[in-house]
Scaffold this active site. Structure first.
Site, PDB file in Angstrom:
ATOM      1  N   ASN A  13       0.920  -1.159   0.000  1.00 17.13           N
ATOM      2  CA  ASN A  13       0.000   0.000   0.000  1.00 17.13           C
ATOM      3  C   ASN A  13       0.952   1.200   0.000  1.00 17.13           C
ATOM      4  O   ASN A  13       1.632   1.445   0.988  1.00 17.13           O
ATOM      5  CB  ASN A  13      -0.845  -0.072   1.268  1.00 17.13           C
ATOM      6  N   ASN A  66      -6.321  10.591  -1.034  1.00 16.78           N
ATOM      7  CA  ASN A  66      -6.385   9.354  -1.804  1.00 16.78           C
ATOM      8  C   ASN A  66      -5.949   9.619  -3.249  1.00 16.78           C
ATOM      9  O   ASN A  66      -5.897  10.778  -3.693  1.00 16.78           O
ATOM     10  CB  ASN A  66      -7.828   8.817  -1.823  1.00 16.78           C
ATOM     11  N   CYS A  75      -5.429   6.562   7.820  1.00 19.97           N
ATOM     12  CA  CYS A  75      -4.823   5.542   6.973  1.00 19.97           C
ATOM     13  C   CYS A  75      -3.843   4.747   7.834  1.00 19.97           C
ATOM     14  O   CYS A  75      -2.864   5.311   8.339  1.00 19.97           O
ATOM     15  CB  CYS A  75      -4.102   6.206   5.804  1.00 19.97           C
ATOM     16  N   ASN A  77      -1.829   1.882   7.122  1.00 25.05           N
ATOM     17  CA  ASN A  77      -0.504   1.637   6.552  1.00 25.05           C
ATOM     18  C   ASN A  77       0.242   2.959   6.398  1.00 25.05           C
ATOM     19  O   ASN A  77       1.460   3.017   6.578  1.00 25.05           O
ATOM     20  CB  ASN A  77      -0.626   0.947   5.186  1.00 25.05           C
ATOM     21  N   ASN A 164     -12.437   6.107   9.602  1.00 27.14           N
ATOM     22  CA  ASN A 164     -12.950   6.018   8.227  1.00 27.14           C
ATOM     23  C   ASN A 164     -13.875   4.789   8.128  1.00 27.14           C
ATOM     24  O   ASN A 164     -13.784   3.861   8.932  1.00 27.14           O
ATOM     25  CB  ASN A 164     -11.800   5.961   7.208  1.00 27.14           C
ATOM     26  N   HIS A 166     -15.827   1.338   7.027  1.00 24.78           N
ATOM     27  CA  HIS A 166     -15.528   0.009   6.476  1.00 24.78           C
ATOM     28  C   HIS A 166     -16.778  -0.851   6.497  1.00 24.78           C
ATOM     29  O   HIS A 166     -17.503  -0.882   7.493  1.00 24.78           O
ATOM     30  CB  HIS A 166     -14.426  -0.677   7.279  1.00 24.78           C
ATOM     31  N   ASN A 197     -15.030   1.976   2.407  1.00 17.55           N
ATOM     32  CA  ASN A 197     -14.030   0.956   2.085  1.00 17.55           C
ATOM     33  C   ASN A 197     -14.730  -0.392   2.231  1.00 17.55           C
ATOM     34  O   ASN A 197     -15.621  -0.547   3.084  1.00 17.55           O
ATOM     35  CB  ASN A 197     -12.863   1.055   3.064  1.00 17.55           C
ATOM     36  N   GLU A 215     -10.652  -0.137  -1.773  1.00 17.90           N
ATOM     37  CA  GLU A 215     -10.603   1.086  -0.955  1.00 17.90           C
ATOM     38  C   GLU A 215     -11.369   2.241  -1.587  1.00 17.90           C
ATOM     39  O   GLU A 215     -11.256   2.475  -2.805  1.00 17.90           O
ATOM     40  CB  GLU A 215      -9.155   1.541  -0.760  1.00 17.90           C
ATOM     41  N   CYS A 224      -4.705  -2.757   3.479  1.00 15.42           N
ATOM     42  CA  CYS A 224      -5.376  -1.612   4.093  1.00 15.42           C
ATOM     43  C   CYS A 224      -5.324  -1.825   5.610  1.00 15.42           C
ATOM     44  O   CYS A 224      -5.923  -2.772   6.118  1.00 15.42           O
ATOM     45  CB  CYS A 224      -6.819  -1.506   3.599  1.00 15.42           C
ATOM     46  N   GLY A 225      -4.604  -0.943   6.301  1.00 19.22           N
ATOM     47  CA  GLY A 225      -4.411  -1.105   7.747  1.00 19.22           C
ATOM     48  C   GLY A 225      -5.688  -0.888   8.537  1.00 19.22           C
ATOM     49  O   GLY A 225      -6.054  -1.698   9.402  1.00 19.22           O
ATOM     50  N   GLY A 227      -8.579  -1.167   7.370  1.00 14.74           N
ATOM     51  CA  GLY A 227      -9.471  -2.256   6.959  1.00 14.74           C
ATOM     52  C   GLY A 227      -9.188  -3.535   7.728  1.00 14.74           C
ATOM     53  O   GLY A 227     -10.117  -4.268   8.109  1.00 14.74           O
TER      54      GLY A 227
HETATM   55  N1  LIG Z   1      -8.892   4.821   1.157  1.00 10.64           N
HETATM   56  C1  LIG Z   1      -9.095   4.988   2.553  1.00 10.64           C
HETATM   57  C2  LIG Z   1      -7.925   5.671   3.217  1.00 10.64           C
HETATM   58  C3  LIG Z   1      -6.656   4.866   3.177  1.00 10.64           C
HETATM   59  C4  LIG Z   1      -6.713   3.603   4.061  1.00 10.64           C
HETATM   60  C5  LIG Z   1      -5.369   2.926   4.065  1.00 10.64           C
HETATM   61  N2  LIG Z   1      -4.965   2.282   2.886  1.00 10.64           N
HETATM   62  C6  LIG Z   1      -5.096   2.114   5.313  1.00 10.64           C
HETATM   63  O1  LIG Z   1      -4.050   1.428   5.318  1.00 10.64           O
HETATM   64  O2  LIG Z   1      -5.820   2.226   6.301  1.00 10.64           O
HETATM   65  C7  LIG Z   1     -10.366   5.823   2.827  1.00 10.64           C
HETATM   66  O3  LIG Z   1     -10.785   6.592   1.941  1.00 10.64           O
HETATM   67  O4  LIG Z   1     -10.909   5.727   3.921  1.00 10.64           O
END
Ligand SMILES: N[C@@H](CCC[C@H](N)C(=O)O)C(=O)O
Length: 279
Positions: A13, A66, A75, A77, A164, A166, A197, A215, A224-225, A227
């Site tokens: 990522n 993004n 985010c 990661n 964020n 999920h 996500n 994502e 995705c961390g 996630g």
């Molecule tokens: N795309 C995500 C933000 C990035 C998340 C990331 N890749 C992670 O590792 O958590 C969003 O729009 O919420």
């Protein structure tokens, strides 16, 4: 004007990191971030991360765009990469092994471990529909294993916010999911007013989950961390896994714990610098 950057990744990522410590305004616009992230005409990345001066007593502030130019709250990661980037920037003047980072999801704390991994205190998961946000259920209720109609099929979803949004679905075989076609339909489903996500999870055993992710604002990524953290919480809520598990992503492994002591989520994984440059 040429701007210096460093390219990092956490399990594939990947992010462009910008030293923005001299100003509270990101050095590039969301529109420029879209161009920088382009894998053919730019540097190529899933997002651009800015290391800004700290707010409200935090050491630093993280902002992220993004690859589509939208701004997420957090985010996972990326914040491991930011921790490693800050240590690199501070060099010999560094006095601590952790940073309190102000984000749109609250203060998040990455800690640099002796083995080179980064362990992050990701804070508390948020479970109420209004916190995700989603209209799937009454605002003050949780979305656990609820039916959602997507692309003519009913999926049983669990929703978790790590700052964020999920939406998690447990499946028999993650490899069988047509992520490229189904992912955008979840992301833009009308029950998610801020998009979402989307994670598909295969339970291998109570301490090992396989995950694939679509994502919001970036599409298919290798990891995705946030996630992975949200998926462990969803697994516990559905009694499918324990509170500590390894999550296998296409880019590698993350260790996630939902602490019984303080109810916070802890994520441990790598952060690696790939190259530096000027753009
Ligand atoms: N795309 C995500 C933000 C990035 C998340 C990331 N890749 C992670 O590792 O958590 C969003 O729009 O919420």
């Amino acid at each position: 004007m040429a701007i210096e950057f460093s390219k990092y990744h956490g399990l594939g990522n990947d992010f462009i990191l910008i030293d923005n410590r001299s100003s509270s305004t990101p050095l590039i616009t969301p529109e420029a971030a879209v161009k920088w992230c382009d894998r053919h005409f730019g540097i190529g990345a899933n997002g651009v991360i800015f290391a800004l001066p700290g707010d409200n007593g935090a050491d630093y502030t993280m902002r992220i765009f993004n690859s589509d130019g939208s701004e997420p709250e957090m985010c996972g990661n990326g914040i491991r990469c930011l921790g490693a980037f800050l240590a690199e920037l501070e060099g010999l003047s560094r006095t601590k092994d952790h940073y309190r980072i102000h984000t749109l999801a609250g203060v998040i704390t990455p800690q640099l471990m002796d083995d080179g991994q980064v362990k992050v205190d990701m804070g508390l998961p948020r479970l109420l529909a209004e916190e995700i946000p989603t209209t799937l259920t009454p605002a003050d209720s949780k979305v656990i294993n609820q039916p959602l109609e997507v692309a003519g099929k009913t999926w049983d979803v669990t929703c978790v916010s790590m700052g964020n949004p999920h939406c998690i679905t447990f499946v028999e075989d993650v490899a069988a999911i047509q992520l490229e076609s189904i992912g955008p339909k979840f992301e833009h489903h009308p029950v998610f007013p801020q998009r979402t996500n989307t994670e598909f999870i295969q339970v291998v055993n109570r301490n090992y989950l396989k995950m694939r992710v679509w994502e919001r604002g970036a599409g298919i990524t290798l990891a995705c961390g946030t996630g992975a953290c949200a998926s462990l919480v969803a697994g516990v809520l559905n009694d499918l896994c324990d509170r500590t598990a390894t999550i296998e992503l296409p880019g590698g492994l993350l260790e996630i714990e939902w602490s019984e002591i303080d109810q916070r989520i802890y994520m441990t994984g790598p952060a690696e610098r790939v190259f530096t440059g000027k753009f």
